[in-house]
Every structure is written in structure tokens, then in C-alpha cells.
Design a protein around this motif. Structure first.
Motif, PDB file in Angstrom:
ATOM      1  N   GLN A  46      13.921  -3.160   0.656  1.00 19.73           N
ATOM      2  CA  GLN A  46      12.963  -3.589  -0.319  1.00 19.73           C
ATOM      3  C   GLN A  46      12.248  -5.025   0.088  1.00 19.73           C
ATOM      4  N   GLY A  47      10.846  -5.001   0.076  1.00 22.61           N
ATOM      5  CA  GLY A  47      10.541  -6.354   0.276  1.00 22.61           C
ATOM      6  C   GLY A  47      10.342  -7.053  -0.993  1.00 22.61           C
ATOM      7  N   ALA A  48      10.187  -6.274  -2.271  1.00 20.81           N
ATOM      8  CA  ALA A  48      10.127  -7.119  -3.339  1.00 20.81           C
ATOM      9  C   ALA A  48      10.302  -6.098  -4.366  1.00 20.81           C
ATOM     10  N   ALA A  49      11.259  -6.309  -5.591  1.00 18.68           N
ATOM     11  CA  ALA A  49      11.607  -5.719  -6.705  1.00 18.68           C
ATOM     12  C   ALA A  49      11.753  -6.547  -7.935  1.00 18.68           C
ATOM     13  N   MET A  50      11.052  -6.063  -8.912  1.00 22.23           N
ATOM     14  CA  MET A  50      10.965  -6.804 -10.130  1.00 22.23           C
ATOM     15  C   MET A  50      11.035  -5.830 -11.567  1.00 22.23           C
ATOM     16  N   VAL A  51      11.361  -6.331 -12.445  1.00 23.39           N
ATOM     17  CA  VAL A  51      11.313  -5.858 -13.693  1.00 23.39           C
ATOM     18  C   VAL A  51       9.981  -5.929 -14.231  1.00 23.39           C
ATOM     19  N   ILE A  52       9.007  -5.187 -14.852  1.00 26.71           N
ATOM     20  CA  ILE A  52       7.818  -5.737 -15.376  1.00 26.71           C
ATOM     21  C   ILE A  52       7.692  -5.009 -16.591  1.00 26.71           C
ATOM     22  N   PHE A  53       8.545  -4.215 -17.232  1.00 27.69           N
ATOM     23  CA  PHE A  53       8.593  -4.041 -18.809  1.00 27.69           C
ATOM     24  C   PHE A  53      10.170  -3.810 -18.881  1.00 27.69           C
ATOM     25  N   ARG A  54      10.144  -4.808 -19.982  1.00 25.80           N
ATOM     26  CA  ARG A  54      12.099  -4.867 -20.526  1.00 25.80           C
ATOM     27  C   ARG A  54      12.127  -4.017 -21.760  1.00 25.80           C
ATOM     28  N   GLY A  55      13.195  -3.154 -21.623  1.00 20.95           N
ATOM     29  CA  GLY A  55      13.314  -2.268 -22.686  1.00 20.95           C
ATOM     30  C   GLY A  55      14.188  -3.255 -23.752  1.00 20.95           C
ATOM     31  N   PRO A  56      14.285  -2.738 -25.171  1.00 19.57           N
ATOM     32  CA  PRO A  56      14.957  -3.649 -26.163  1.00 19.57           C
ATOM     33  C   PRO A  56      16.482  -3.635 -25.814  1.00 19.57           C
ATOM     34  N   MET A  57      17.041  -4.568 -25.996  1.00 17.32           N
ATOM     35  CA  MET A  57      18.425  -4.843 -25.666  1.00 17.32           C
ATOM     36  C   MET A  57      19.457  -4.472 -26.777  1.00 17.32           C
ATOM     37  N   GLU A  89      -0.627  -6.775  -5.869  1.00 16.74           N
ATOM     38  CA  GLU A  89      -1.728  -7.358  -4.962  1.00 16.74           C
ATOM     39  C   GLU A  89      -0.889  -7.848  -3.770  1.00 16.74           C
ATOM     40  N   TYR A  90       0.145  -8.467  -4.206  1.00 19.13           N
ATOM     41  CA  TYR A  90       1.036  -9.119  -3.158  1.00 19.13           C
ATOM     42  C   TYR A  90       1.550  -7.853  -2.357  1.00 19.13           C
ATOM     43  N   ILE A  91       2.364  -7.074  -2.878  1.00 15.16           N
ATOM     44  CA  ILE A  91       2.957  -5.908  -2.119  1.00 15.16           C
ATOM     45  C   ILE A  91       2.047  -5.110  -1.484  1.00 15.16           C
ATOM     46  N   VAL A  92       0.589  -4.763  -1.945  1.00 14.15           N
ATOM     47  CA  VAL A  92      -0.342  -4.218  -1.379  1.00 14.15           C
ATOM     48  C   VAL A  92      -0.586  -4.925  -0.029  1.00 14.15           C
ATOM     49  N   SER A  93      -0.744  -5.839   0.006  1.00 17.85           N
ATOM     50  CA  SER A  93      -1.415  -7.026   0.905  1.00 17.85           C
ATOM     51  C   SER A  93      -0.392  -6.909   2.205  1.00 17.85           C
ATOM     52  N   LYS A  94       0.873  -6.849   1.779  1.00 15.94           N
ATOM     53  CA  LYS A  94       2.111  -6.769   2.740  1.00 15.94           C
ATOM     54  C   LYS A  94       2.093  -5.358   3.577  1.00 15.94           C
ATOM     55  N   GLY A  95       1.317  -4.404   2.915  1.00 17.72           N
ATOM     56  CA  GLY A  95       1.479  -2.948   3.334  1.00 17.72           C
ATOM     57  C   GLY A  95       2.570  -2.285   3.039  1.00 17.72           C
ATOM     58  N   LEU A  97       9.255  -2.458 -10.756  1.00 17.31           N
ATOM     59  CA  LEU A  97       8.356  -2.280  -9.513  1.00 17.31           C
ATOM     60  C   LEU A  97       8.862  -2.467  -8.204  1.00 17.31           C
ATOM     61  N   ILE A  98       8.763  -1.811  -7.176  1.00 17.12           N
ATOM     62  CA  ILE A  98       9.396  -2.165  -6.020  1.00 17.12           C
ATOM     63  C   ILE A  98       8.492  -2.011  -4.879  1.00 17.12           C
ATOM     64  N   GLY A  99       8.428  -2.918  -3.586  1.00 18.43           N
ATOM     65  CA  GLY A  99       7.467  -2.783  -2.792  1.00 18.43           C
ATOM     66  C   GLY A  99       8.545  -2.485  -1.580  1.00 18.43           C
ATOM     67  N   TYR A 100       8.628  -1.258  -0.928  1.00 21.98           N
ATOM     68  CA  TYR A 100       9.192  -1.017   0.108  1.00 21.98           C
ATOM     69  C   TYR A 100       8.690  -1.211   1.670  1.00 21.98           C
ATOM     70  N   ASP A 101       9.384  -2.095   2.121  1.00 19.08           N
ATOM     71  CA  ASP A 101       8.838  -2.487   3.605  1.00 19.08           C
ATOM     72  C   ASP A 101       9.348  -1.391   4.801  1.00 19.08           C
ATOM     73  N   ASN A 102       8.314  -0.529   5.145  1.00 18.53           N
ATOM     74  CA  ASN A 102       8.522   0.287   6.149  1.00 18.53           C
ATOM     75  C   ASN A 102       9.303  -0.041   7.314  1.00 18.53           C
ATOM     76  N   TYR A 103       8.966  -1.064   7.784  1.00 15.78           N
ATOM     77  CA  TYR A 103       9.574  -1.670   9.183  1.00 15.78           C
ATOM     78  C   TYR A 103      10.980  -2.123   9.033  1.00 15.78           C
TER      79      TYR A 103
END
Length: 119
Positions: free
Chosen positions: A106-117, A38-44, A96-102
Motif C-alpha cells: 500500500q502506498g497510501a491508506a486513509m479513512v475518508i468516511f467515519r461511521g458512528p462510534m 489525485e495524488y494516488i492517481v499521479s503516482k500510478g 481509500l487505498i492506493g496500491y503500489d504495483n512495483y
């Protein structure tokens, strides 16, 4: 000044490895992930999903899951794509990444699913 904490991590101990800011925190639950989308979307920002094997998480190259979702504002659609990537690659980390066009970054980047180590 508060006391600094040293996170003991090493390549030899897969469970100690960190690969981005949120990885130092407990894993996010589905509501917290939704709020990040939602934050990524709200930032455009344009959402994109990437994945890689856990042993390659330190690499600059992650595989792109489809094309970035330019202009996508439906949070459920973005989450569905992340889930689809995770189901297609259950042993991979999914980011998941949020790309800032302007700012052209990357405005945001985070691992949302972790594979087994693996050791």
C-alpha cells in the motif's frame, strides 16, 4: 526538540480510538479527499475501497468494496465509488487505498468516511 504529545486513546472510549495516521488529524473535507485521490492517481497506484464496522476498525480484515480499480485515472469515478460504498454502508468506516504495483504494498491508506462510534 519539540515536546511530544501523548494521544490518550483506549478501547473503552470509542471517541478516542485511532486507526491510521490521518485519524489523528481533523476529518478531511471533500477538497482534501480529492487531493489525496489525485495524488494516488499521479503516482500510478491502483485505488481500492474497503469498509468495516467501527468496532472492527482495528482488525486486519476490512471488507473489499468491489475489486480494486486497476488502472483507473478518473478522480471523479474513484470518488463516486467511495460515495457509493458510504451510501451502501452508512454506519461503516470507508477506507481509500492506493496500491503500489512495483513495491507490492500500500502506498497510501486513509479513512475518508467515519461511521458512528458505539460505546
Amino acid at each position: 526538540m519539540s515536546e511530544m504529545h501523548d494521544y490518550q486513546s483506549s478501547l473503552g472510549d470509542p471517541s478516542s480510538r485511532r486507526f491510521e495516521t490521518f485519524s489523528y488529524l481533523p476529518e478531511m473535507d471533500t477538497d482534501q479527499i480529492r487531493k489525496q485521490v489525485e495524488y494516488i492517481v499521479s503516482k500510478g497506484w491502483n485505488p481500492a475501497i474497503e469498509h468495516t464496522e467501527p468496532e472492527n476498525a482495528f482488525s486486519y480484515y476490512w471488507y473489499m468494496w468491489k475489486l480494486p480499480m486497476f488502472g483507473e485515472t478518473d478522480v471523479d469515478t474513484i470518488l463516486a465509488e467511495a460515495e457509493a460504498c458510504h451510501k451502501a454502508h452508512p454506519t461503516h468506516h470507508v477506507r481509500l487505498i492506493g496500491y503500489d504495483n512495483y513495491k507490492q504494498s500500500q502506498g497510501a491508506a486513509m479513512v475518508i468516511f467515519r461511521g458512528p462510534m458505539k460505546n
